[in-house]
Design an enzyme around this catalytic site. Structure first.
Site, PDB file in Angstrom:
ATOM      1  N   LYS A 483      39.042  46.741  42.662  1.00 26.43           N
ATOM      2  CA  LYS A 483      40.318  46.070  42.928  1.00 26.43           C
ATOM      3  C   LYS A 483      41.449  47.089  43.023  1.00 26.43           C
ATOM      4  O   LYS A 483      41.290  48.230  42.567  1.00 26.43           O
ATOM      5  CB  LYS A 483      40.593  45.047  41.833  1.00 26.43           C
ATOM      6  N   TYR A 709      70.829  64.399  41.044  1.00 28.18           N
ATOM      7  CA  TYR A 709      71.774  63.302  40.838  1.00 28.18           C
ATOM      8  C   TYR A 709      72.331  63.288  39.427  1.00 28.18           C
ATOM      9  O   TYR A 709      71.587  63.520  38.460  1.00 28.18           O
ATOM     10  CB  TYR A 709      71.079  61.955  41.064  1.00 28.18           C
TER      11      TYR A 709
HETATM   12  C1  LIG Z   1      39.626  44.930  35.915  1.00 25.09           C
HETATM   13  C2  LIG Z   1      38.570  44.158  35.313  1.00 25.09           C
HETATM   14  C3  LIG Z   1      37.429  44.781  34.782  1.00 25.09           C
HETATM   15  C4  LIG Z   1      37.296  46.271  34.630  1.00 25.09           C
HETATM   16  O1  LIG Z   1      38.081  46.700  33.535  1.00 25.09           O
HETATM   17  P1  LIG Z   1      38.148  48.234  33.084  1.00 25.09           P
HETATM   18  O2  LIG Z   1      38.878  48.217  31.796  1.00 25.09           O
HETATM   19  O3  LIG Z   1      38.898  48.957  34.137  1.00 25.09           O
HETATM   20  O4  LIG Z   1      36.760  48.696  32.960  1.00 25.09           O
HETATM   21  C5  LIG Z   1      36.392  43.978  34.376  1.00 25.09           C
HETATM   22  N1  LIG Z   1      36.497  42.629  34.446  1.00 25.09           N
HETATM   23  C6  LIG Z   1      37.581  41.990  34.913  1.00 25.09           C
HETATM   24  C7  LIG Z   1      37.613  40.521  34.952  1.00 25.09           C
HETATM   25  C8  LIG Z   1      38.663  42.733  35.359  1.00 25.09           C
HETATM   26  O5  LIG Z   1      39.756  42.113  35.798  1.00 25.09           O
END
Ligand SMILES: *Cc1c(COP(=O)(O)O)cnc(C)c1O
Length: 814
Positions: A483, A709
């Site tokens: 993702k 700045y």
């Molecule tokens: C993002 C996510 C993961 C992975 O989590 P990590 O801490 O990056 O390993 C697993 N399950 C779900 C539902 C997630 O949203």
């Protein structure tokens, strides 16, 4: 290679099963995914903690491979091929290589040490190639598997071998020694790298020296530590810049951009110049010179050849090209072995159906040119290359061996014709010998980027994946979360790599992310965590699999499923066990089960839940209560619906802290990208992303002047300031400015002065030797994303995913 199969059987101490279709083999393979496997291939089915090639034999048989070295014959395959059954397939591969090595009687240089092996090997190849037909390890093939594969490529026409051996622990070198059997030994720098596998420095040195057990001569940098471990009988040939009792004494002086070496040897003194100034390159160059001296080259020849040494590029880089193309840049070498490797890599990375190969003349194959280009043509056919662009006089002469081929006499002719050749929507492998200067072609084909890039190390991703795989119980599946554009690291390229490594599932947050992966050709099943009702149509159309977390969502999906007359469409049921984000609660379960019982249009592919505190053992009781509730609710669904879905619960830190809750699958996220919430585990991961930029401008300001700045930095002394073209619009937090954060230039830290601007920031480089255009590291090995996150009061996830899409990603493989 042509070897009689019957002769190989006793060497491997193998039992056989079946009858060989042909009596001779012409190649060896361990990679089931290579398109180069054919009927003359002997396939060694290696097995490791994360991988067992026995699983791919059936497929290989379908594709025409007929001879296999195995530990057992997979069930239904008896009688379908010729099997050599051995106790351990890696041992067999090594025995085979050692046997093969012994068929040849030319000098072989064996190189080991902690640093510099590959560079020394490549340079020696360059220095000696005018006089020898050299076979050398391709890239850095120096492992327990890489060494046998390198040696197996020797053929009748070679008359010098150069092989490197890398080991990470004791008892490995004794296995490599008989495979390389070096006549000339070369020990490069013994640093502190890879020390974990050895209990102390002495043990490491002793182990490395085992490579030279049967060598006629050992070349090394004279020093007491190494000397103490050298066995008496090997003759040595040593150099030193300090100790004049060494065989060769060297005095170094640095001159603009170069180093002058005054070499005293056998009563004579001569000067050579090398085009480097850093200690590592100087040491590596001296090692090479020692080999030339040993071979009896004259001072003039050494001087001439060494002056032409060049920086070695060992990486295969994946870059964005013009008109939607992808480039694989391997523009610094062209030999038959590395062509094979590059073509395999092309297959693993290809983003487009169409594949183009830009190839220069190939040197030093040890084959006569007709034979060589016949083999190249075979490779091109088996790898389904659509178009070949040959550059060089020799390859031009063999144009007729290729189907769709254009040739040019030299690189200049190609560049002149560039506008008439159309490139786009294809993957292009650029592979050329150094003298052809293919970097000019890369420049033409590369999409123009601004100077800030996020470099992604694909080897590190593979390493991290394997690390987490090794923590899984046998049979546990792996979903990898890609993702948010692979946590900011890259979407397609990483998905493709994961597909190559045969993970079971990918996970994305939104339908769009899944659609773009599917459209780019990713075939792995993809779960969408957060499907909006409006995206159900396209989820179905693209074969994505939704997570369903509410009765409302389920009803909406079922309605569309009915309209489309779907049957058993895979869905994933999310249960809320305490995170309180998405998911069905215990009191929804009756209704959920009732609805699912009535509908055949969907099938519960998996049941999942997500933990709120898997990274913090302070909340262990809470985590265990989540697991217990998941067990209870998922079991109830399974028995009442009479289904057997995949159950999964663990993210990265869950894998670390709650191995008992692996169920049927885990969901790996941040760990793949090199970040762990656990300090001990962090040591086992490799850094994946390095954010780099360059110095745009340098200036020196007087005491009392301000920078940026709001005049938030005022110099309290004369200060040298460098401006770097990266700012908060690229994802560098404004909180990282005003003295909190730093960048790294020439391995030195330069604090950020004043506020981070939208597109730029300024750093204090007083006392750091640097010039405009020099590389700047924003994060990577130092500072790490973890460190940055801690200083910024956030988490590494936010730093990583925050790097804006306008920063180009460049992927590479060592
Ligand atoms: C993002 C996510 C993961 C992975 O989590 P990590 O801490 O990056 O390993 C697993 N399950 C779900 C539902 C997630 O949203």
């Amino acid at each position: 290679m042509t070897l009689n199969l019957q002769n190989i059987i006793p060497i491997l101490n193998a039992n056989t099963n079946g009858v060989p279709e042909i009596s001779e083999i012409d190649s060896v393979s361990i990679d089931s995914r290579s398109l180069q496997n054919g009927s003359g291939t002997l396939f060694f089915a290696l097995a490791g903690p994360n991988y067992d090639a026995h699983a791919y034999i059936e497929n290989l048989i379908e594709n025409g491979v007929r001879n296999f070295v195995v530990t057992h014959i997979p069930e239904p395959l008896e009688g379908k091929a010729f099997f050599l059954i051995v106790e351990n397939t890696l041992d067999a591969l090594q025995q085979f290589a050692a046997y093969y090595r012994n068929l040849f009687h030319f000098p072989v240089i064996g190189i080991t040490g902690s640093n510099g092996k590959t560079i020394v090997k490549e340079w020696l190849n360059f220095l000696l190639s005018p006089d020898y037909n050299i076979i050398r390890s391709p890239k850095s093939y120096n492992s327990q598997v890489g060494v046998p594969l390198s040696v197996i490529s020797i053929n009748e026409n070679h008359n010098l071998g150069i092989f490197e051996a890398g080991i990470s622990t004791v008892n490995e070198m004794v296995k490599l020694e008989p495979i390389i059997r070096p006549t000339i030994g070369l020990l490069t720098n013994i640093g502190s790298a890879h020390d974990e596998g050895f209990s102390n420095l002495g043990e490491k040195i002793k182990e490395k020296l085992k490579l030279f057990a049967h060598s006629d001569i050992l070349i090394y940098h004279k020093n007491k530590t190494v000397e103490a471990f050298i066995v008496q009988k090997v003759k040595t040939f040593t150099w030193s810049c300090k100790d004049d009792t060494a065989d060769v004494f060297i005095a170094k002086t640095s001159i603009v951009d170069k180093t002058m070496l005054k070499v005293s040897y056998a009563g004579k003194t001569f000067d050579i110049k090398i085009p480097f100034q850093d200690d590592a390159s100087i040491e590596n160059a001296i090692q090479c010179m020692m080999v030339l001296l040993h071979f009896g080259y004259s001072a003039e020849a050494i001087e001439q050849r060494m002056a032409l040494l060049y920086p070695v590029e060992m990486r295969l880089k994946v870059k964005n090209g013009i008109n939607n193309s992808t480039l694989i840049d391997d523009s610094y070498s062209s030999d038959f072995q590395s062509l094979k490797i590059a073509l395999d890599f092309l297959e693993s990375q290809k983003q487009y159906k169409k594949k183009t190969l830009i190839l220069s003349d190939i040197f030093q194959s040890g084959l006569d040119t007709t034979e060589l280009y016949s083999r190249v043509s075979q490779l091109v056919i088996s790898n389904k290359i659509n178009r070949v662009i040959g550059i060089g006089e020799t390859i031009s002469a063999f144009k007729s061996k290729f189907v769709n081929c254009i040739t040019f006499k030299n690189t200049a002719d190609f560049t002149a014709a560039f506008d008439t050749l159309s490139f786009g929507n294809e993957t292009i492998l650029i592979k050329g010998a150094r003298s052809f200067e293919f970097e000019k072609i890369v420049l033409l084909l590369e999409e123009k980027t601004h100077e800030t890039v996020l470099e992604i190390n694909l080897n590190a991703i593979t390493h991290n994946l394997n690390f987490y795989k090794s923590k899984l119980k046998p049979g546990t599946k792996m979903m990898v979360m890609v993702k948010a554009f692979g946590y900011g690291n890259g979407g397609f390229e990483i998905a493709k790599l994961l597909e190559h490594h045969q993970v079971d599932y990918l996970g994305v947050a939104f339908a769009d992310e899944g659609i773009s992966l599917k459209s780019a050709g990713i075939k792995l099943p993809i779960m969408v965590l957060n499907p909006e009702t409006t995206s159900f149509q396209s989820i179905i159309q693209h074969g994505l699999e939704p997570e369903i977390y509410s009765i409302k969502g389920l009803k909406a999906f079922l309605q569309i499923a009915r309209q489309k007359k779907l049957e058993h469409f895979p869905i994933h049921i999310k249960i809320d066990t305490g995170m309180h984000r998405l998911g069905f609660e215990e009191n929804n379960l009756d209704e959920l089960i009732g609805i699912l019982k009535e509908h055949q249009s969907v099938k519960v592919k998996s049941i999942l839940s997500h933990m709120a505190t898997s990274d913090d053992l302070g909340f262990k009781d809470f985590a265990l209560s989540q697991i217990a509730l998941f067990e209870k609710l998922s079991s109830r669904m399974m028995s009442e619906l009479d289904i057997d879905p995949i159950r999964h619960m663990l993210n990265t830190s869950g894998i670390t802290n709650f191995p008992e809750a692996q169920y049927d699958m885990v969901r790996l996220g941040i760990g793949l990208y090199g970040i762990s919430n656990d300090a001990a585990e962090q040591k086992h991961l490799e850094n994946v992303g390095t954010l780099k930029s360059v110095i745009s401008q340098l200036r020196t300001i007087p005491k009392g002047d301000s920078v940026g700045y709001g005049r938030r930095f005022v110099a309290d002394k004369v200060t040298k300031i460098a401006t770097i073209p990266i700012g908060y619009a690229d994802g560098i937090s404004r909180h990282w400015g005003n003295g909190t954060g730093f960048v790294v230039i020439s391995n030195k830290t330069a604090p950020i002065v004043g506020s981070v601007c939208m597109d730029m920031l300024m750093v204090d480089v007083t006392g750091i030797p640097c010039k405009e255009g020099d590389r700047v590291v924003i994060f990577g090995e130092n500072p790490t994303v973890n460190y940055m996150a801690e200083r910024l009061g956030t988490i590494p996830y936010e730093v990583m995913t925050g790097i804006s899409q306008r920063v180009k990603r460049v992927f590479y493989r060592e």
